[in-house]
Design an enzyme around this catalytic site. Structure first.
Site, short mmCIF file in Angstrom:
data_model
loop_
_atom_site.label_atom_id
_atom_site.label_comp_id
_atom_site.label_asym_id
_atom_site.label_seq_id
_atom_site.Cartn_x
_atom_site.Cartn_y
_atom_site.Cartn_z
N GLY A 170 1.39 3.16 -2.41
CA GLY A 170 0.98 4.11 -3.46
C GLY A 170 1.56 3.67 -4.81
O GLY A 170 1.81 4.49 -5.67
N LYS A 171 1.70 2.35 -4.96
CA LYS A 171 2.24 1.80 -6.21
C LYS A 171 1.36 2.17 -7.40
O LYS A 171 1.85 2.40 -8.48
CB LYS A 171 2.33 0.27 -6.14
CG LYS A 171 3.56 -0.26 -5.46
CD LYS A 171 3.75 -1.73 -5.73
CE LYS A 171 2.78 -2.64 -5.02
NZ LYS A 171 2.87 -2.65 -3.57
N THR A 221 2.91 -12.59 3.05
CA THR A 221 2.09 -13.27 2.06
C THR A 221 2.84 -14.53 1.61
O THR A 221 3.95 -14.80 2.09
CB THR A 221 1.74 -12.32 0.89
OG1 THR A 221 0.71 -12.93 0.10
CG2 THR A 221 2.94 -11.99 0.02
N ASP A 264 0.81 -1.22 0.00
CA ASP A 264 0.00 0.00 0.00
C ASP A 264 0.85 1.27 0.00
O ASP A 264 0.46 2.28 0.58
CB ASP A 264 -0.97 0.02 1.20
CG ASP A 264 -1.72 -1.29 1.34
OD1 ASP A 264 -2.30 -1.72 0.34
OD2 ASP A 264 -1.71 -1.88 2.44
N ARG A 266 -8.66 -0.48 8.38
CA ARG A 266 -7.82 0.67 8.67
C ARG A 266 -6.38 0.20 8.80
O ARG A 266 -6.10 -0.82 9.42
CB ARG A 266 -8.28 1.30 9.99
CG ARG A 266 -7.79 2.71 10.14
CD ARG A 266 -8.24 3.37 11.43
NE ARG A 266 -7.46 4.58 11.56
CZ ARG A 266 -7.86 5.76 11.15
NH1 ARG A 266 -9.05 5.91 10.62
NH2 ARG A 266 -7.08 6.82 11.27
N GLN A 289 2.03 -6.46 -3.24
CA GLN A 289 2.48 -6.52 -1.84
C GLN A 289 3.84 -5.79 -1.73
O GLN A 289 4.03 -4.82 -2.42
CB GLN A 289 2.56 -7.94 -1.31
CG GLN A 289 1.19 -8.61 -1.15
CD GLN A 289 0.70 -9.26 -2.43
OE1 GLN A 289 1.43 -9.97 -3.09
NE2 GLN A 289 -0.55 -9.02 -2.78
N ALA A 293 -3.92 -8.32 -4.00
CA ALA A 293 -3.38 -6.98 -4.29
C ALA A 293 -4.52 -6.03 -4.63
O ALA A 293 -5.60 -6.47 -5.01
CB ALA A 293 -2.43 -7.07 -5.46
N GLY A 294 -4.26 -4.77 -4.50
CA GLY A 294 -5.28 -3.79 -4.89
C GLY A 294 -4.63 -2.50 -5.33
O GLY A 294 -3.83 -1.94 -4.60
N HIS A 295 -4.92 -2.08 -6.54
CA HIS A 295 -4.39 -0.81 -7.04
C HIS A 295 -5.57 0.08 -7.43
O HIS A 295 -6.47 -0.38 -8.11
CB HIS A 295 -3.56 -1.02 -8.31
CG HIS A 295 -2.20 -1.58 -8.03
ND1 HIS A 295 -1.38 -2.04 -9.01
CD2 HIS A 295 -1.53 -1.74 -6.88
CE1 HIS A 295 -0.25 -2.47 -8.48
NE2 HIS A 295 -0.33 -2.30 -7.19
N ARG A 340 2.79 -29.64 -5.77
CA ARG A 340 2.62 -30.27 -7.08
C ARG A 340 1.24 -30.89 -7.32
O ARG A 340 1.10 -31.87 -8.01
CB ARG A 340 3.72 -31.32 -7.31
CG ARG A 340 5.08 -30.68 -7.36
CD ARG A 340 6.18 -31.67 -7.20
NE ARG A 340 6.18 -32.23 -5.87
CZ ARG A 340 7.18 -32.98 -5.40
NH1 ARG A 340 8.21 -33.27 -6.14
NH2 ARG A 340 7.13 -33.44 -4.16
#
Ligand code: IMP
Length: 429
Positions: free
Chosen positions: A15-16, A238, A13, A303, A223, A39-41, A143
């Site tokens: 700010g990527k 992760t 997080d 938060r 991440q 992930a979240g952008h 596997r």
């Protein structure tokens, strides 16, 4: 002309989204190489705000997006995300999105196991996103994972489901969670196959051609280094390697193809989920950073915990992550603070260390050693040149460069795309 890999240098997080979007506009191809829909952008392009989880950010800029073999893919989440962004006007077709045929899939049983295990951990939770990331990576290294290419082979699917269910239903039963039926899973995978297979191919071949043709490739990390399964604050991490070296293995390219490694760090520090955070502020200053920085998780809505910039931690991320330049974000959140602190090391028992040690108890006991700096009264918000920065803000950035042993090559001073001070174009390195 170099390719560029972008990775987080703290706990995610950073700010990527904004930096990746800016770089994506200058790249030809944007590739994801690890992680999944944990992930979240958030990308703001014109009047549209896109929340991307699995899709490479370049799609919002009309660039070819590739999901590499290092990513774990939840087919339902992927198709839902494609539908959502199509509804916002983005073009996502097999011409604009390619997916590694050897990428492992996340099934509903992975998310169920992820959540059941977190519940069982009671007060020792990792704080996962509950999306099945960990169990899917476990199946990959064990596997027994179902991969994209298996969707073209109904018999393989059936055999693999037997093995998967033997393993997962045993665990789920032990944890008191509902078990899964083979037929329903098989039917659904066969339904999904024709929707997904048009995107699948050996992406390494396409990437190799692109590299030889001199096209610009942006590797989009998810991440961050301190969540890396080897180098992070294990076990509060992760389940993938998040360091830049993974950009090669996670796409099927050689290490020399990765190019310039840009690390992203906030001018302070945040973390979601559990785990050590030596410079965490649980006081009013921490709350102020959270409010001003709008620190809520894109994926979880939780938060974020906030604290001072931990230069010792970022220095460690620079070293293990292979970071050559740092993009510092959200400097404006610190505007007006009278005094700032920079973590420069740790005191653990009687010992003083410049790095965070590997041991879980040692990490939990780490007391930060601070260097204190005077804040600045002027504003850095929206600055687009170094000369616009208050002298003390510039001093803060320069001190960070010294402490983390990497240059700040990009400074972001507001969520707006153009409010960026660029010192060095990573594609020109
Ligand atoms: P998992 O990746 O869902 O297994 O979660 C493991 C840890 O990584 C938890 O602490 C999550 O909060 C954290 N995490 C996973 N993805 C992200 C991300 O994109 N940003 C920040 N933290 C993340």
């Amino acid at each position: 002309m170099a390719n560029v890999a972008v990775i987080g240098a703290q706990w995610g997080d950073e700010g990527k989204g904004k930096v990746v979007d800016w770089l994506a506009s200058r790249a030809d191809i944007v590739v994801r190489f690890q992680g999944g829909h944990n992930a979240g952008h958030t990308l703001v392009v014109g009047s549209q705000t896109y929340k991307l989880s699995l899709l490479p950010s370049g799609l919002a800029r009309g660039k070819l997006g590739i999901i590499g073999n290092g990513v774990v893919i939840d087919p339902e989440a992927l198709l839902a995300e494609i539908e959502r962004v199509r509804g916002q006007g983005l073009t996502v077709t097999p011409q604009t999105l390619r997916i590694a045929d050897n990428a492992a899939l996340i099934l509903p049983l992975h998310a169920a196991l992820d959540r059941a295990r977190e519940t069982a951990r009671a007060d020792r939770k990792i704080g996962t996103t509950g999306r099945g990331i960990g169990p899917a990576y476990e199946d990959k290294v064990a596997r027994r994972a179902i991969r994209m290419c298996d969707l073209a082979e109904p018999e393989t699917l059936s055999e693999k489901l037997d093995e998967l269910l033997l393993h997962h239903n045993t665990l789920l039963q032990g944890l008191g969670a509902p078990v899964f039926e083979k037929q329903a899973l098989l039917d659904r995978l066969l339904e999904l196959a024709p929707l997904l297979l048009p995107y699948a191919e050996p992406v390494w071949e396409r990437l190799d051609e692109a590299r030889r043709a001199g096209r610009r490739i942006l590797f989009e990390g998810a991440q961050a280094v301190m969540l890396d399964v080897d180098h992070g604050t294990y076990p509060f991490v992760t389940s993938s390697n998040t360091v830049a070296a993974t950009a090669a293995a996670g796409t099927g390219m050689g290490p020399a193809s990765v190019g310039f490694v840009l690390g992203i760090a906030k001018a302070y520090c945040t973390r979601v989920g559990s785990g050590p955070f030596p410079t965490e502020l649980t006081d009013a200053t921490g709350a102020l950073l959270g409010d001003r920085g709008r620190e809520f998780g894109t994926v979880t809505g939780r938060r974020r915990r906030c604290g001072w910039f931990d230069a010792a931690l970022v220095r460690q991320a620079v070293k293990v992550g292979g970071i050559q330049g740092l993009a510092l974000t959200k400097l404006d959140v610190l505007d007006g603070l009278k005094e700032l602190r920079l973590g420069v090391g740790y005191r653990i028992g009687g010992e003083t260390l410049r790095h965070l040690p590997a041991g879980m108890r040692a990490q939990a006991a780490a007391e930060p050693i601070y260097e204190t700096m005077e804040g600045w009264s002027g504003s850095t918000h929206g600055a687009r040149t170094w000369v616009e920065l208050p002298a003390q803000a510039l001093k803060y950035v320069r001190r960070i460069e010294e402490l983390v042993e990497a240059p700040v090559t990009l400074l972001s001073t507001s969520p707006e795309r153009d409010d960026t001070i660029l010192m060095r174009d990573p594609f020109e390195d």
